[in-house]
Design a protein around this motif. Structure first.
Motif, mmCIF file in Angstrom:
data_model
loop_
_atom_site.group_PDB
_atom_site.id
_atom_site.type_symbol
_atom_site.label_atom_id
_atom_site.label_comp_id
_atom_site.label_asym_id
_atom_site.label_seq_id
_atom_site.Cartn_x
_atom_site.Cartn_y
_atom_site.Cartn_z
ATOM 1 N N ASN A 122 0.837 -1.214 0.000
ATOM 2 C CA ASN A 122 0.000 0.000 0.000
ATOM 3 C C ASN A 122 0.864 1.253 0.000
ATOM 4 O O ASN A 122 0.599 2.217 -0.702
ATOM 5 C CB ASN A 122 -0.941 0.009 1.208
ATOM 6 N N GLU A 123 1.916 1.200 0.808
ATOM 7 C CA GLU A 123 2.823 2.353 0.919
ATOM 8 C C GLU A 123 3.551 2.596 -0.416
ATOM 9 O O GLU A 123 3.687 3.731 -0.859
ATOM 10 C CB GLU A 123 3.820 2.037 2.054
ATOM 11 N N LEU A 124 3.981 1.492 -1.040
ATOM 12 C CA LEU A 124 4.674 1.625 -2.335
ATOM 13 C C LEU A 124 3.757 2.233 -3.384
ATOM 14 O O LEU A 124 4.163 3.087 -4.172
ATOM 15 C CB LEU A 124 5.138 0.255 -2.840
ATOM 16 N N LYS A 125 2.488 1.770 -3.379
ATOM 17 C CA LYS A 125 1.537 2.300 -4.371
ATOM 18 C C LYS A 125 1.301 3.786 -4.141
ATOM 19 O O LYS A 125 1.118 4.547 -5.073
ATOM 20 C CB LYS A 125 0.205 1.554 -4.268
ATOM 21 N N LYS A 126 1.313 4.172 -2.863
ATOM 22 C CA LYS A 126 1.016 5.576 -2.528
ATOM 23 C C LYS A 126 2.232 6.483 -2.758
ATOM 24 O O LYS A 126 2.132 7.534 -3.361
ATOM 25 C CB LYS A 126 0.599 5.634 -1.049
ATOM 26 N N MET A 127 3.410 6.043 -2.288
ATOM 27 C CA MET A 127 4.590 6.932 -2.286
ATOM 28 C C MET A 127 5.645 6.546 -3.331
ATOM 29 O O MET A 127 6.512 7.348 -3.672
ATOM 30 C CB MET A 127 5.278 6.933 -0.908
ATOM 31 N N GLY A 128 5.653 5.290 -3.757
ATOM 32 C CA GLY A 128 6.630 4.829 -4.752
ATOM 33 C C GLY A 128 8.057 4.763 -4.223
ATOM 34 O O GLY A 128 9.011 4.724 -5.004
ATOM 35 N N ASP A 129 8.206 4.734 -2.893
ATOM 36 C CA ASP A 129 9.556 4.897 -2.329
ATOM 37 C C ASP A 129 10.207 3.541 -2.017
ATOM 38 O O ASP A 129 10.323 3.136 -0.856
ATOM 39 C CB ASP A 129 9.469 5.769 -1.072
ATOM 40 N N PHE A 130 10.641 2.873 -3.077
ATOM 41 C CA PHE A 130 11.251 1.555 -2.896
ATOM 42 C C PHE A 130 12.625 1.664 -2.254
ATOM 43 O O PHE A 130 13.072 0.752 -1.561
ATOM 44 C CB PHE A 130 11.345 0.840 -4.248
ATOM 45 N N LEU A 131 13.288 2.795 -2.433
ATOM 46 C CA LEU A 131 14.620 2.974 -1.832
ATOM 47 C C LEU A 131 14.513 2.996 -0.299
ATOM 48 O O LEU A 131 15.253 2.286 0.393
ATOM 49 C CB LEU A 131 15.273 4.253 -2.354
ATOM 50 N N THR A 132 13.577 3.786 0.214
ATOM 51 C CA THR A 132 13.429 3.854 1.680
ATOM 52 C C THR A 132 13.023 2.492 2.237
ATOM 53 O O THR A 132 13.530 2.051 3.275
ATOM 54 C CB THR A 132 12.390 4.942 2.049
ATOM 55 N N LEU A 133 12.116 1.812 1.537
ATOM 56 C CA LEU A 133 11.697 0.476 1.985
ATOM 57 C C LEU A 133 12.913 -0.456 2.031
ATOM 58 O O LEU A 133 13.090 -1.218 2.992
ATOM 59 C CB LEU A 133 10.643 -0.073 1.019
ATOM 60 N N SER A 134 13.764 -0.389 1.021
ATOM 61 C CA SER A 134 14.944 -1.266 0.974
ATOM 62 C C SER A 134 15.928 -0.903 2.085
ATOM 63 O O SER A 134 16.509 -1.791 2.727
ATOM 64 C CB SER A 134 15.640 -1.154 -0.392
ATOM 65 N N ARG A 135 16.106 0.383 2.311
ATOM 66 C CA ARG A 135 17.049 0.800 3.365
ATOM 67 C C ARG A 135 16.548 0.398 4.745
ATOM 68 O O ARG A 135 17.336 0.172 5.658
ATOM 69 C CB ARG A 135 17.283 2.307 3.280
ATOM 70 N N ALA A 136 15.227 0.290 4.887
ATOM 71 C CA ALA A 136 14.669 -0.106 6.185
ATOM 72 C C ALA A 136 14.736 -1.629 6.388
ATOM 73 O O ALA A 136 14.469 -2.124 7.482
ATOM 74 C CB ALA A 136 13.227 0.376 6.292
ATOM 75 N N ASN A 137 15.059 -2.342 5.329
ATOM 76 C CA ASN A 137 15.140 -3.815 5.402
ATOM 77 C C ASN A 137 16.469 -4.218 4.771
ATOM 78 O O ASN A 137 16.536 -4.602 3.603
ATOM 79 C CB ASN A 137 13.970 -4.439 4.640
ATOM 80 N N GLU A 138 17.532 -4.103 5.550
ATOM 81 C CA GLU A 138 18.871 -4.078 4.938
ATOM 82 C C GLU A 138 19.255 -5.325 4.147
ATOM 83 O O GLU A 138 19.889 -5.232 3.114
ATOM 84 C CB GLU A 138 19.916 -3.772 6.022
ATOM 85 N N TRP A 139 18.868 -6.503 4.656
ATOM 86 C CA TRP A 139 19.316 -7.724 3.958
ATOM 87 C C TRP A 139 18.176 -8.611 3.492
ATOM 88 O O TRP A 139 18.393 -9.578 2.776
ATOM 89 C CB TRP A 139 20.275 -8.542 4.842
ATOM 90 N N HIS A 140 16.950 -8.297 3.913
ATOM 91 C CA HIS A 140 15.838 -9.155 3.470
ATOM 92 C C HIS A 140 14.524 -8.399 3.473
ATOM 93 O O HIS A 140 14.250 -7.612 4.375
ATOM 94 C CB HIS A 140 15.709 -10.391 4.382
ATOM 95 N N LEU A 141 13.716 -8.671 2.464
ATOM 96 C CA LEU A 141 12.344 -8.160 2.414
ATOM 97 C C LEU A 141 11.498 -9.271 1.804
ATOM 98 O O LEU A 141 11.879 -9.839 0.773
ATOM 99 C CB LEU A 141 12.307 -6.902 1.532
ATOM 100 N N ASP A 142 10.347 -9.571 2.451
ATOM 101 C CA ASP A 142 9.492 -10.624 1.885
ATOM 102 C C ASP A 142 9.061 -10.236 0.479
ATOM 103 O O ASP A 142 8.768 -9.066 0.217
ATOM 104 C CB ASP A 142 8.249 -10.811 2.761
ATOM 105 N N ASP A 143 8.993 -11.225 -0.393
ATOM 106 C CA ASP A 143 8.601 -10.911 -1.768
ATOM 107 C C ASP A 143 7.094 -10.645 -1.853
ATOM 108 O O ASP A 143 6.337 -11.009 -0.959
ATOM 109 C CB ASP A 143 9.056 -12.007 -2.741
ATOM 110 N N SER A 144 6.697 -10.015 -2.941
ATOM 111 C CA SER A 144 5.275 -9.709 -3.137
ATOM 112 C C SER A 144 5.054 -9.371 -4.604
ATOM 113 O O SER A 144 6.021 -9.117 -5.344
ATOM 114 C CB SER A 144 4.860 -8.499 -2.298
ATOM 115 N N GLU A 145 3.803 -9.406 -5.028
ATOM 116 C CA GLU A 145 3.495 -8.939 -6.378
ATOM 117 C C GLU A 145 2.185 -8.194 -6.388
ATOM 118 O O GLU A 145 1.307 -8.474 -5.572
ATOM 119 C CB GLU A 145 3.476 -10.091 -7.384
ATOM 120 N N PHE A 146 2.091 -7.253 -7.283
ATOM 121 C CA PHE A 146 0.849 -6.504 -7.440
ATOM 122 C C PHE A 146 0.849 -5.850 -8.816
ATOM 123 O O PHE A 146 1.854 -5.896 -9.532
ATOM 124 C CB PHE A 146 0.674 -5.466 -6.314
ATOM 125 N N MET A 147 -0.314 -5.293 -9.167
ATOM 126 C CA MET A 147 -0.411 -4.681 -10.496
ATOM 127 C C MET A 147 -0.731 -3.198 -10.359
ATOM 128 O O MET A 147 -1.497 -2.807 -9.472
ATOM 129 C CB MET A 147 -1.508 -5.383 -11.286
#
Ligand SMILES: O=C(O)CCC(=O)N[C@@H](CCC(=O)O)C(=O)O
Ligand SMILES: [Zn+2]
Length: 350
Positions: A9-34
């Motif tokens: 939801n946050e990605l769809k709203k803000m598009g901030d994949f960099l901040t999401l990645s920096r907050a999860n330094e070595w792992h992030l659960d995978d996901s898919e959406f359209m």
């Protein structure tokens, strides 16, 4: 709400994949959406996001940055492109895999955390007798994500990988690219034309295998692949982004257009260099005779001292032999200096 739904939801709203990645330094659960425009989004891991447009595409494009965490300009360029795609402001025409290589090293503002990620590709992450660490595991995963991306794209599609960096030192030729060793296959004019459009007119032709990300994609996946150096390292907020306008615009066109036309090939537009030799650090007392602000592409006269590695002195053996990536602080056994000499185009180019 699960953490994954939350981040989607946050990605769809803000598009901030960099901040999401920096907050999860070595792992992030995978996901898919359209996205509303039909673009399929697959988050494979922290720093690894794939976009597949609804329209028929012909190219599989990998854009990586932050293989070295302190090389911020390319991170900012990719962050902007990813945001535009996620927010529906940029409609893609090609499949694209974006990679922020080492989110923890971005957070600490360093080239790497434990070990230089760009010395671990092409299988060098897993060596008998050498303990795994986060960067070794990450190199293996990044290889697998790239492999999976190209394999799912299928054969007979154009494959490319631009691994975006900035250099530690200033450079006489501010932007330049490293063309990995092609094992005798021809260099491609179309790739040089693309680089020129990015503002990169200087290309170094490697003459041996390497442990770099770009060599991996080139050698294993037959992708048109380059390490692209976009100026000098600067902390976030200190990059003059106008210096990267050509690169950003060319990358935007590459991913959002079915075909892009570039300026007709003219050898005079380029400065090409052949790598002359690579000098590794083997001793604790390794030093250069030149200062820390000596720029990449500084040429030396034949017989001038280039480096001292313990008891061994290296002297320029060709007039004008020029230094690239001098770094006396590398780990023992690693490349401390490349030297290059001008290259006249041969017929090994198509
Ligand atoms: O400026 C420096 O010393 C290093 C900049 C950088 O990270 N360069 C890449 C080049 C990779 C290649 O040879 O293709 C690296 O050293 O990993
Ligand atoms: Zn780098």
């Amino acid at each position: 709400m699960s953490a994954t739904t939350n981040y989607i939801n946050e990605l769809k709203k803000m598009g901030d994949f960099l901040t999401l990645s920096r907050a999860n330094e070595w792992h992030l659960d995978d996901s898919e959406f359209m996205l509303a425009n039909g673009t399929q989004v697959n988050v494979h891991d922290t720093g690894v996001i794939e976009f597949q447009p609804q329209v028929h595409s012909s190219k599989d494009i990998v854009l990586s940055s932050a293989i070295h965490g302190n090389e911020t300009a390319p991170i900012e360029i990719c962050d902007q492109l990813i945001k535009q795609v996620l927010l529906g402001q940029l409609q893609l025409a090609q499949r694209v895999l974006f990679i922020f290589g080492n989110p923890q090293s971005i957070n600490i503002g360093k080239r790497f955390v434990t070990e230089n990620l760009n010395r671990l590709f092409n299988g060098h992450h897993s060596v008998d007798g050498i303990a795994m660490n986060d960067e070794r595991r990450r190199a293996k995963k990044l290889e697998d994500y790239v492999s999976d991306f190209f394999t799912r794209g299928g054969a007979n599609r154009a494959r490319c990988h631009y691994d975006l960096h900035t250099a530690i030192r200033g450079s006489k030729n501010d932007k330049f690219a490293v063309y990995p060793f092609l094992h005798g296959k021809p260099w491609k004019k179309s790739q040089l034309q693309f680089l020129l459009s990015c503002g990169v007119n200087t290309v170094l032709m490697m003459k041996s295998a390497a442990t770099t990300f770009s060599y991996y994609s080139s050698f294993v996946h037959d992708a048109d692949s380059f390490t692209v150096e976009l100026g000098q390292v600067k902390p976030f907020g200190e990059n003059d982004m106008s210096r990267f306008a050509k690169t950003r615009d060319t990358l935007t066109a590459l991913i959002s257009q079915k075909e892009v036309s570039y300026k007709e090939f003219n050898a005079n537009d380029f400065e090409l260099f052949a790598v002359h030799r690579s000098i590794n650090r083997t001793a604790q007392n390794f030093s250069f005779p030149f200062s820390d602000d000596a720029e990449n592409f500084t040429g030396f006269s034949k017989g001038e001292l280039l480096a001292t590695d313990g008891e061994t002195c290296y002297y320029a053996d060709v007039e004008g032999e020029a230094i690239i990536f001098p770094n006396a602080d590398v780990a023992l056994g690693q490349r401390a200096l490349l030297t290059v000499i001008p290259l006249q185009l041969t017929d090994n180019i198509i």
